[in-house]
Scaffold this active site. Structure first.
Site, PDB file in Angstrom:
ATOM      1  N   LEU A  47       0.892  -1.152   0.000  1.00  0.00           N
ATOM      2  CA  LEU A  47       0.000   0.000   0.000  1.00  0.00           C
ATOM      3  C   LEU A  47       0.932   1.203   0.000  1.00  0.00           C
ATOM      4  CD1 LEU A  47      -3.025   0.664   0.049  1.00  0.00           C
ATOM      5  CD2 LEU A  47      -2.906   0.731   2.537  1.00  0.00           C
ATOM      6  N   ASP A  48       0.867   2.000  -1.041  1.00  0.00           N
ATOM      7  CA  ASP A  48       1.826   3.093  -1.208  1.00  0.00           C
ATOM      8  C   ASP A  48       1.855   4.012   0.012  1.00  0.00           C
ATOM      9  OD1 ASP A  48       2.474   2.255  -3.788  1.00  0.00           O
ATOM     10  OD2 ASP A  48       0.865   3.440  -4.668  1.00  0.00           O
ATOM     11  N   ARG A  49       2.985   4.676   0.166  1.00  0.00           N
ATOM     12  CA  ARG A  49       3.155   5.622   1.277  1.00  0.00           C
ATOM     13  C   ARG A  49       2.064   6.690   1.283  1.00  0.00           C
ATOM     14  NH1 ARG A  49       8.389   9.622   1.686  1.00  0.00           N
ATOM     15  NH2 ARG A  49       7.775  10.710   3.569  1.00  0.00           N
ATOM     16  N   SER A  51      -0.956   6.363   0.223  1.00  0.00           N
ATOM     17  CA  SER A  51      -2.287   5.767   0.284  1.00  0.00           C
ATOM     18  C   SER A  51      -2.583   5.370   1.728  1.00  0.00           C
ATOM     19  CB  SER A  51      -2.366   4.531  -0.612  1.00  0.00           C
ATOM     20  OG  SER A  51      -2.119   4.884  -1.953  1.00  0.00           O
TER      21      SER A  51
END
Length: 198
Positions: A47-49, A51
């Site tokens: 899960l992207d930074r 997001s």
């Protein structure tokens, strides 16, 4: 060692890893270690930074593989705030699959949410532009490539402003506060094992 499976509500600006190799000599960034003190569990997928939302952590390699490998097509659902308000016609490419970078996405479920979802405020807040309205979409994918949702909404002309994952397979954010984690219940584990056929 017994299996551990955790659900975590990841805040914005937190890396989906326990260490930050890039921070040596620079400003340190928040990681999972700032929230979770359970040894030997690892994120299932990314899960992207920038997001937010649901993250599953586990020490069971088979479960991690089943949920992470796109060939098993386990759904992941996101609430996505975008610039401007898409029409039904605008969402058709998401539902049919579209080419982004060098691949064609699988067909996704994509719906315009009638009301803004009830979420904690983001810190820092998204940029506000008085003359540009925003809308919320619910998008469900059965694959999870790097920054895929953001690239998909950009490709149809509606850049993502905020991205929150609200479900992974049968698991949801329900009952979790921002920055909080908990073990899966036995009922959740039984349902997840059935969904993963393990």
């Amino acid at each position: 060692m017994r299996d551990r499976h955790l659900l975590f509500y990841k805040p914005y600006d937190v890396l989906t890893q326990f260490t930050d190799a890039a921070s040596e000599g620079g400003a340190s960034r928040r990681t999972l270690k700032d929230y979770i003190d359970v040894p030997d569990v690892y994120p299932v997928g990314r899960l992207d930074r920038d997001s937010e939302g649901l993250l599953l952590l586990s020490n069971n390699g088979r479960l991690q593989h089943q949920l992470s490998d796109p060939k098993f097509q386990h759904p992941r659902t996101y609430w996505v705030q975008v610039e401007r308000i898409p029409t039904e016609a605008d969402l058709i490419p998401l539902r049919q699959g579209l080419v982004i970078q060098d691949y064609r996405t699988r067909p996704a479920k994509a719906e315009l949410l009638v009301e803004e979802p009830s979420l904690p405020p983001r810190d820092p807040p998204i940029r506000f532009r008085k003359n540009v309205p925003t809308a919320w979409l619910e998008i469900t994918l059965t694959e999870g490539r790097n920054r895929q949702v953001r690239r998909m909404t950009a490709a149809i002309g509606f850049p993502t402003l905020r991205l929150v994952r609200v479900a992974i397979a049968t698991l949801t954010l329900t009952g979790l506060e921002l920055g909080q984690w908990r073990d899966l219940t036995s009922e959740e584990m039984t349902t997840l094992r059935k969904a993963c056929k393990i």
